[in-house]
Design a protein around this motif. Sequence first.
Motif, PDB file in Angstrom:
ATOM      1  N   ASP A   1       0.839  -1.203   0.000  1.00 42.40           N
ATOM      2  CA  ASP A   1       0.000   0.000   0.000  1.00 42.40           C
ATOM      3  C   ASP A   1       0.873   1.252   0.000  1.00 42.40           C
ATOM      4  O   ASP A   1       0.576   2.238  -0.691  1.00 42.40           O
ATOM      5  CB  ASP A   1      -0.914   0.012   1.232  1.00 42.40           C
ATOM      6  N   VAL A   2       1.958   1.223   0.778  1.00 37.28           N
ATOM      7  CA  VAL A   2       2.902   2.345   0.792  1.00 37.28           C
ATOM      8  C   VAL A   2       3.557   2.499  -0.573  1.00 37.28           C
ATOM      9  O   VAL A   2       3.703   3.610  -1.090  1.00 37.28           O
ATOM     10  CB  VAL A   2       3.962   2.135   1.903  1.00 37.28           C
ATOM     11  N   ASP A   3       3.949   1.384  -1.156  1.00 37.15           N
ATOM     12  CA  ASP A   3       4.559   1.420  -2.486  1.00 37.15           C
ATOM     13  C   ASP A   3       3.615   2.074  -3.496  1.00 37.15           C
ATOM     14  O   ASP A   3       4.016   2.950  -4.275  1.00 37.15           O
ATOM     15  CB  ASP A   3       4.895  -0.008  -2.925  1.00 37.15           C
ATOM     16  N   ALA A   4       2.358   1.670  -3.477  1.00 33.74           N
ATOM     17  CA  ALA A   4       1.379   2.203  -4.431  1.00 33.74           C
ATOM     18  C   ALA A   4       1.111   3.681  -4.182  1.00 33.74           C
ATOM     19  O   ALA A   4       1.006   4.476  -5.137  1.00 33.74           O
ATOM     20  CB  ALA A   4       0.074   1.402  -4.331  1.00 33.74           C
ATOM     21  N   ALA A   5       1.008   4.081  -2.923  1.00 31.73           N
ATOM     22  CA  ALA A   5       0.712   5.478  -2.600  1.00 31.73           C
ATOM     23  C   ALA A   5       1.862   6.383  -2.986  1.00 31.73           C
ATOM     24  O   ALA A   5       1.657   7.468  -3.553  1.00 31.73           O
ATOM     25  CB  ALA A   5       0.399   5.615  -1.112  1.00 31.73           C
ATOM     26  N   ALA A   6       3.100   5.973  -2.693  1.00 30.77           N
ATOM     27  CA  ALA A   6       4.261   6.783  -3.051  1.00 30.77           C
ATOM     28  C   ALA A   6       4.366   6.912  -4.565  1.00 30.77           C
ATOM     29  O   ALA A   6       4.607   8.009  -5.093  1.00 30.77           O
ATOM     30  CB  ALA A   6       5.534   6.157  -2.480  1.00 30.77           C
TER      31      ALA A   6
ATOM     32  N   GLY B   1      -3.235   4.945   5.907  1.00 27.12           N
ATOM     33  CA  GLY B   1      -3.391   4.988   7.353  1.00 27.12           C
ATOM     34  C   GLY B   1      -2.889   6.295   7.937  1.00 27.12           C
ATOM     35  O   GLY B   1      -3.385   7.374   7.595  1.00 27.12           O
ATOM     36  N   LYS B   2      -1.872   6.228   8.772  1.00 21.39           N
ATOM     37  CA  LYS B   2      -1.361   7.398   9.485  1.00 21.39           C
ATOM     38  C   LYS B   2      -0.254   8.120   8.734  1.00 21.39           C
ATOM     39  O   LYS B   2       0.341   9.066   9.255  1.00 21.39           O
ATOM     40  CB  LYS B   2      -0.839   6.958  10.860  1.00 21.39           C
ATOM     41  N   VAL B   3       0.075   7.688   7.502  1.00 20.14           N
ATOM     42  CA  VAL B   3       1.196   8.235   6.742  1.00 20.14           C
ATOM     43  C   VAL B   3       0.677   8.944   5.495  1.00 20.14           C
ATOM     44  O   VAL B   3      -0.165   8.402   4.765  1.00 20.14           O
ATOM     45  CB  VAL B   3       2.180   7.113   6.333  1.00 20.14           C
ATOM     46  N   GLY B   4       1.197  10.152   5.260  1.00 21.85           N
ATOM     47  CA  GLY B   4       0.789  10.923   4.090  1.00 21.85           C
ATOM     48  C   GLY B   4       1.903  11.010   3.060  1.00 21.85           C
ATOM     49  O   GLY B   4       3.087  10.979   3.394  1.00 21.85           O
ATOM     50  N   PHE B   5       1.525  11.134   1.780  1.00 23.20           N
ATOM     51  CA  PHE B   5       2.486  11.248   0.686  1.00 23.20           C
ATOM     52  C   PHE B   5       2.095  12.452  -0.175  1.00 23.20           C
ATOM     53  O   PHE B   5       0.920  12.630  -0.499  1.00 23.20           O
ATOM     54  CB  PHE B   5       2.496   9.983  -0.181  1.00 23.20           C
ATOM     55  N   SER B   6       3.085  13.266  -0.547  1.00 25.07           N
ATOM     56  CA  SER B   6       2.808  14.423  -1.394  1.00 25.07           C
ATOM     57  C   SER B   6       4.036  14.730  -2.237  1.00 25.07           C
ATOM     58  O   SER B   6       5.160  14.343  -1.898  1.00 25.07           O
ATOM     59  CB  SER B   6       2.433  15.642  -0.540  1.00 25.07           C
ATOM     60  N   TYR B   7       3.784  15.440  -3.333  1.00 23.86           N
ATOM     61  CA  TYR B   7       4.874  15.803  -4.247  1.00 23.86           C
ATOM     62  C   TYR B   7       4.879  17.317  -4.400  1.00 23.86           C
ATOM     63  O   TYR B   7       3.861  17.921  -4.716  1.00 23.86           O
ATOM     64  CB  TYR B   7       4.661  15.122  -5.605  1.00 23.86           C
ATOM     65  N   LYS B   8       6.058  17.928  -4.156  1.00 20.85           N
ATOM     66  CA  LYS B   8       6.167  19.376  -4.249  1.00 20.85           C
ATOM     67  C   LYS B   8       7.602  19.760  -4.566  1.00 20.85           C
ATOM     68  O   LYS B   8       8.541  19.204  -4.003  1.00 20.85           O
ATOM     69  CB  LYS B   8       5.747  20.024  -2.922  1.00 20.85           C
ATOM     70  N   SER B   9       7.760  20.684  -5.499  1.00 23.95           N
ATOM     71  CA  SER B   9       9.080  21.236  -5.842  1.00 23.95           C
ATOM     72  C   SER B   9      10.095  20.145  -6.172  1.00 23.95           C
ATOM     73  O   SER B   9      11.275  20.231  -5.803  1.00 23.95           O
ATOM     74  CB  SER B   9       9.613  22.101  -4.687  1.00 23.95           C
ATOM     75  N   GLY B  10       9.640  19.103  -6.858  1.00 20.80           N
ATOM     76  CA  GLY B  10      10.559  18.044  -7.252  1.00 20.80           C
ATOM     77  C   GLY B  10      10.966  17.129  -6.118  1.00 20.80           C
ATOM     78  O   GLY B  10      11.990  16.441  -6.206  1.00 20.80           O
TER      79      GLY B  10
ATOM     80  N   PRO C   1       3.270  10.566  11.375  1.00 21.65           N
ATOM     81  CA  PRO C   1       2.227  10.966  12.334  1.00 21.65           C
ATOM     82  C   PRO C   1       2.648  12.146  13.207  1.00 21.65           C
ATOM     83  O   PRO C   1       1.808  12.941  13.630  1.00 21.65           O
ATOM     84  CB  PRO C   1       2.023   9.705  13.175  1.00 21.65           C
ATOM     85  N   SER C   2       3.948  12.289  13.459  1.00 22.68           N
ATOM     86  CA  SER C   2       4.447  13.405  14.276  1.00 22.68           C
ATOM     87  C   SER C   2       4.339  14.736  13.557  1.00 22.68           C
ATOM     88  O   SER C   2       4.471  15.795  14.168  1.00 22.68           O
ATOM     89  CB  SER C   2       5.915  13.163  14.646  1.00 22.68           C
ATOM     90  N   GLY C   3       4.121  14.701  12.243  1.00 24.52           N
ATOM     91  CA  GLY C   3       4.098  15.919  11.437  1.00 24.52           C
ATOM     92  C   GLY C   3       5.401  16.158  10.697  1.00 24.52           C
ATOM     93  O   GLY C   3       5.457  16.973   9.775  1.00 24.52           O
ATOM     94  N   ARG C   4       6.452  15.465  11.090  1.00 28.48           N
ATOM     95  CA  ARG C   4       7.741  15.610  10.407  1.00 28.48           C
ATOM     96  C   ARG C   4       7.664  14.969   9.028  1.00 28.48           C
ATOM     97  O   ARG C   4       6.952  13.988   8.821  1.00 28.48           O
ATOM     98  CB  ARG C   4       8.849  14.969  11.239  1.00 28.48           C
ATOM     99  N   LYS C   5       8.425  15.532   8.086  1.00 31.19           N
ATOM    100  CA  LYS C   5       8.397  15.036   6.722  1.00 31.19           C
ATOM    101  C   LYS C   5       9.742  14.421   6.342  1.00 31.19           C
ATOM    102  O   LYS C   5      10.797  14.988   6.618  1.00 31.19           O
ATOM    103  CB  LYS C   5       8.079  16.175   5.738  1.00 31.19           C
ATOM    104  N   LEU C   6       9.685  13.251   5.713  1.00 27.71           N
ATOM    105  CA  LEU C   6      10.859  12.654   5.092  1.00 27.71           C
ATOM    106  C   LEU C   6      10.889  13.085   3.633  1.00 27.71           C
ATOM    107  O   LEU C   6       9.833  13.240   3.000  1.00 27.71           O
ATOM    108  CB  LEU C   6      10.811  11.134   5.186  1.00 27.71           C
ATOM    109  N   SER C   7      12.099  13.274   3.089  1.00 25.42           N
ATOM    110  CA  SER C   7      12.240  13.837   1.745  1.00 25.42           C
ATOM    111  C   SER C   7      12.967  12.885   0.810  1.00 25.42           C
ATOM    112  O   SER C   7      13.997  12.297   1.182  1.00 25.42           O
ATOM    113  CB  SER C   7      13.020  15.157   1.811  1.00 25.42           C
TER     114      SER C   7
END
Length: 644
Positions: free
Chosen positions: A489-494, A507-516, A523-529
Amino acid sequence: MNLSLDIETYSDVDLTKAGVYAYAESPDFTILLLAYAFGDEETKIADLACGDQMPREVHDALTDEGVIKTAFNALFERTCLARYLGISLSPSSWQCTAVQSAMLALPRSLEGVGEVLGIQRKKMKEGTDLVRYFSVPCRATQANGGRKRNLPQHAPEKWELFKNYCIRDVEAEREIRWKLKNFPIPGSEMELYRLDQEINDRGILIDRDLVTRAVECDLQYKDAVTAQAYELTGLNNPNSVAQIKGWLSGHGVEVDSLDKKSVKGLLPEADGEVLEVLKLRLIMAKTSVKKYEAIERSVCSDGRVRGLLQFYGANRTGRWAGRLVQVQNLPQNHLPDLSLARNLIKQGRYEDVELLFDSTPGVLSELIRTAFVPKPGTRFIVADFSAIEARVLAWFSGEKWRLDVFRSHGRIYEASASAMFGIPIEEITKGSPLRQKGKIAELALGYGGSVGALTAMGALDTGLSESELPVLVRQWRSANPHITKFWWDVDAAASASVREKTEKAVGKVGFSYKSGILFVTLPSGRKLSYIKPKFEINKFGREGLTYEGIGESKKWLRIETYGPKLVENIVQATSRDLLALAMLRLRDRGFEIVMHCHDEAVMEVPHGDSSAREVCGIMAIAPDWAAGLPLRADGYECDFYKKD
């Protein structure tokens, strides 16, 4: 108001081996150049080596908490300026552009970030040679008049170039900060950065007698072993790989390598002199004192080692990395009586160590942890999260039976074996082969691992056969369907987020694309890049996600990833966030953290104050964003650092 800074310095201490605290403490330490810029003003330089004074406006700004000081690797500037001025500089008003870069998974070097971002005012290539010329001692020669240090007057043209180099570093740092202005360091991470700086500034006390004696013991032992090898082989240098290979060849043993694994592989078939030489080779190659030597290099005059931890050192997850002594990978201790072994080494009773214990190098290796000691009047309280990654993975995926285990008895190896093999958990004892299979599977398979992961984890060394490994993989995945589904599911969402330039969630993890950049919101709000993601044919022969980052070669390159690997990053990053918040709570309760590694915190606590139970209770509090996560911490007290 913002003040950008860069300094060039001199010290007779090796910065890379001893760290900035010991470097700046040397009597020979001085600041040569200070380049600075307020706001968007032009960069100026103070030539301190040639008589300029520290500008009053800079001095005032350094001690003004209302002025934000920025630098690339700001710990260096802050520590050196504090030493130079003879004052304490709090980290509370400092910001590090290297940290800001690392949070976007960019390189940690000024030059590396500049290249990736394509800045105009890049770091000057001549800098390495200029630093080597002016900032470190030189070799005395007849040509240079026997001097051991190069001064500005010895090369005026180089000195002018050195000043331009210092100015350029400020301009490069400012341009990088401008390029990253839409990605500031969040306030929550700034609070953690300040905590990190406080911990590094505090440092941890060293038992210097133990360290000195351990190095002495190792030298004496290696001399004795080398003498034995010389008598057996007759070689001029029995430590020489080429000579030992030649000797073995002359005795009918051909080897390509003499590394530890290769030598161990030869032992079962060897006998006589060959067997003895191979055993001696293993002893001579054992590096049991490298960390003791690192401690000796980096210890400060008050007996404490500082700067052991690098904030955001692992930029894919944000975890801390070890520096200098590398406390993140200290050898474990299993000796039944550490106190006895420590005392024998400290008393110089090396023959007794050899008599009472199996291996002197082994003893020295296991005692490395114990070189870290609490200051007088205190003891260590050591506490760490129990099976934190397994708990976080179960929580993310909603694997209910695992969550139930962690909310109750916590025996995940037995429970995993029970689920895999359909055997009641009561029948799986600690020495059971089924428990061993459950343990190996748990350690190797949580992030998509297969037969290769089991082998790397040592599955074949436990008695498992190669034919059993694929079955073990299938059984584990069958017993953990929600985890397996979570990977993909993570693979598909990313993948969808990158393809469609849209937001997705699992679930508790969000994925987004911005500025390349592909951002993964925890869940903590921190973003991995993940920088510049795109699709390419991967090692599995199908189209998969790739991104740019620092690879195993330490170079900037394109890296393959997929669902299970992303899940590993997500779980480890979340585990990091939990430790970070726990350390903040401990700090706010008055505990002085002197060190931490992985999922463990080490505190200096006065005798009679607090308890390990209290510390564990504080650590086990789940934050609001982790509702339902069954946290647990275990702890103990000790008079020197060790594993309980």
